[in-house]
Design a protein around this motif. Structure first.
Motif, short mmCIF file in Angstrom:
data_model
loop_
_atom_site.label_atom_id
_atom_site.label_comp_id
_atom_site.label_asym_id
_atom_site.label_seq_id
_atom_site.Cartn_x
_atom_site.Cartn_y
_atom_site.Cartn_z
N LYS A 1 0.83 -1.20 0.00
CA LYS A 1 0.00 0.00 0.00
C LYS A 1 0.87 1.26 0.00
O LYS A 1 0.60 2.21 -0.75
N ALA A 2 1.89 1.28 0.84
CA ALA A 2 2.79 2.44 0.85
C ALA A 2 3.42 2.64 -0.52
O ALA A 2 3.48 3.77 -1.04
N ARG A 3 3.90 1.57 -1.11
CA ARG A 3 4.48 1.64 -2.46
C ARG A 3 3.48 2.18 -3.48
O ARG A 3 3.81 3.05 -4.29
N ASP A 4 2.26 1.67 -3.44
CA ASP A 4 1.26 2.07 -4.42
C ASP A 4 0.90 3.55 -4.30
O ASP A 4 0.66 4.22 -5.30
N ILE A 5 0.85 4.06 -3.07
CA ILE A 5 0.56 5.49 -2.89
C ILE A 5 1.70 6.33 -3.47
O ILE A 5 1.46 7.31 -4.18
N LEU A 6 2.94 5.95 -3.19
CA LEU A 6 4.08 6.68 -3.72
C LEU A 6 4.09 6.65 -5.24
O LEU A 6 4.30 7.68 -5.90
N ASN A 7 3.86 5.49 -5.81
CA ASN A 7 3.86 5.36 -7.27
C ASN A 7 2.73 6.15 -7.91
O ASN A 7 2.90 6.74 -8.99
N ALA A 8 1.57 6.17 -7.25
CA ALA A 8 0.42 6.90 -7.81
C ALA A 8 0.74 8.39 -7.92
O ALA A 8 0.43 9.04 -8.94
N TRP A 9 1.36 8.94 -6.89
CA TRP A 9 1.67 10.38 -6.91
C TRP A 9 2.81 10.71 -7.86
O TRP A 9 2.75 11.72 -8.58
N SER A 10 3.83 9.89 -7.90
CA SER A 10 4.94 10.20 -8.80
C SER A 10 4.54 10.06 -10.26
O SER A 10 5.16 10.66 -11.14
N ALA A 11 3.48 9.30 -10.52
CA ALA A 11 2.99 9.16 -11.89
C ALA A 11 2.14 10.35 -12.32
O ALA A 11 1.95 10.57 -13.53
N ARG A 12 1.65 11.14 -11.38
CA ARG A 12 0.69 12.19 -11.73
C ARG A 12 1.13 13.61 -11.39
O ARG A 12 0.91 14.53 -12.18
N LEU A 13 1.71 13.81 -10.22
CA LEU A 13 1.93 15.18 -9.74
C LEU A 13 2.95 15.93 -10.58
O LEU A 13 4.08 15.47 -10.76
N THR A 14 2.55 17.10 -11.07
CA THR A 14 3.46 17.94 -11.86
C THR A 14 3.59 19.35 -11.30
O THR A 14 4.56 20.04 -11.63
N THR A 15 2.64 19.78 -10.45
CA THR A 15 2.61 21.18 -10.04
C THR A 15 2.11 21.33 -8.61
O THR A 15 1.13 20.69 -8.22
N ILE A 16 2.79 22.19 -7.84
CA ILE A 16 2.28 22.68 -6.56
C ILE A 16 2.12 24.19 -6.71
O ILE A 16 3.08 24.88 -7.06
N THR A 17 0.91 24.68 -6.46
CA THR A 17 0.66 26.10 -6.69
C THR A 17 -0.26 26.66 -5.61
O THR A 17 -0.55 26.00 -4.62
#
Length: 417
Positions: free
Chosen positions: A142-158
């Motif tokens: 589960k920890a791995r899947d959460i990390l992978n989900a975000w690294s696959a999508r997140l491009t911007t913090i604004t």
């Protein structure tokens, strides 16, 4: 010269004191002999220098602490068991958690959605701890899947200026989860590193360099401190010497309020107390600052850098000051003045603030177990505050708002010795 990566493999309650510390001076690598357990401190560098060998895991959690928690929980020993029970009862610590990764995270202004990020980070962290301590694959997955989900999508913090807080607080927290999961089957570490370097670090670096175009003293110390934590954690995750040096150098001599002598501007005699920069603001932010200072010092400690003891234990004296006041006792206060906005308009605080006094946050055990147990020092106010909070919980245990997720928590489980 190629860099060696070192992974601790021994379980030792005094591991940070006995571990060989490699220091760098004048462009050459010099080996410092192992510090005896009775010495209580690591050799300090005169200037920032990245470690000759990065320790993994080596941010908030080193191998010895994690293994100690594992052994003690299995044995049913308190306070570790009480800390473990606090962890496993948290809704974020369940392997059934469903991540909600976003392409854009907004903190401050229209369209705020940053709660999705901090909830997922804490779920990943708590599941990672359950895997590290109990070895349950469902939680590791589960920890791995959460990390992978975000690294696959997140491009911007604004967002408005608060975007820098998001990049700082959630940057160092996210990097800590990735450090725990380093080497886990199916975890895309390289992609996660790219996300940290391309999404979080640019905001961290921009803030430390420009402070959003404001007067250098405009932003409170916690803005710098969370940013410094993120830079240091990203440096270790990515084994990046320049970023490591940037964070350590800023702690010692930075221009903004996160530099240690500005975050802790006044040392009072007598009991050895030191006034925190936000003490005249309110106590919630003072506790946040203590938590950020503890996290930064522990992270550096696990790479062989003693900032806990830097400048005659300045951080310890500050934590004692904040703890004493929040225990309901009186402390001295020196008038604090600063410039705000873009024109450095004059402001001052002449008395300590009672706003938020006495609230409990999971920031004390990391400090208590370092100073009282690793170092064998008397820190009665830190110890008393730690006893009030123990066993420490984490995100989800201290209210639904972002302040309840400012610290990763679970210090009782992880730092008791």
């Amino acid at each position: 010269m190629s860099r060696e990566t070192h992974h601790d493999t021994a379980y030792d309650d005094l591991r940070p004191l006995s571990r060989r510390s490699l220091l760098r001076s004048a462009g050459a690598v010099a080996a410092a002999g192992a510090v005896g357990a009775g010495a209580g401190v690591l050799g300090a560098r005169n200037a920032a220098a990245a470690p000759a060998a990065y320790i993994h895991p080596g941010m908030l959690h080193a191998y010895g602490e994690l293994n100690r928690a594992k052994v003690r929980v299995v044995a049913g020993d308190d306070p570790w068991l009480a800390g473990w029970n606090r962890l496993t009862s948290n809704s974020h610590a369940q392997s059934t958690w469903t991540p909600n990764a976003q392409t854009t995270v907004v903190r401050g202004g229209t369209g705020e959605n940053y709660g999705t990020l901090y909830n997922d980070i804490h779920a990943a962290y708590q599941n990672a701890l359950r895997w590290k301590i109990a070895g349950t694959t469902a939680h590791g997955d589960k920890a791995r899947d959460i990390l992978n989900a975000w690294s696959a999508r997140l491009t911007t913090i604004t967002g408005n200026a608060d975007r820098f807080l998001a990049a700082g607080i959630y940057g160092y927290q996210f990097a800590n989860v990735a450090e725990l999961m380093r080497g886990y089957s199916g975890f895309d570490l390289a992609r996660f590193q790219r996300m940290m370097l391309n999404v979080f670090y640019p905001l961290n670096n921009d803030f430390l360099r420009s402070h959003n175009g404001a007067c250098i003293t405009n932003y409170w110390a916690n803005w710098d401190l969370c940013t410094m934590n993120s830079v240091l954690a990203i440096a270790i995750l990515c084994e990046d010497d320049a970023k490591y040096d940037q964070a350590i150098t800023y702690f010692k001599n930075g221009a903004g309020n996160g530099a240690v002598r500005k975050a802790i501007p006044f040392v009072h005699g007598g009991e050895g107390l030191a006034q925190y920069q936000e003490s005249g603001r309110d106590q919630g932010h003072s506790l946040l600052g203590v938590g950020m200072l503890g996290a930064f010092c522990e992270t550096a400690w696990n790479q062989g850098e003693d900032l806990y003891g830097y400048d005659d234990n300045r951080v310890m004296k500050c934590a004692q000051y904040v703890a004493k006041y929040n225990l309901g006792q009186s402390v001295p206060f020196t008038t604090y003045s600063w410039g705000s906005g873009t024109t450095c308009a004059y402001n001052e605080q002449t008395v300590i603030s009672a706003s938020g006094r006495g609230q409990l946050r999971p920031v004390w055990d990391i400090l208590h177990y370092h100073y009282a147990r690793r170092r064998g020092l008397s820190v009665p106010y830190i110890t008393a505050m730690a006893e009030k909070v123990r066993p420490e919980g984490g995100g989800g245990d201290y209210g639904p708002n972002s302040g309840g997720y400012d610290q990763l928590g679970f210090g009782t489980l992880l730092y008791a010795r």
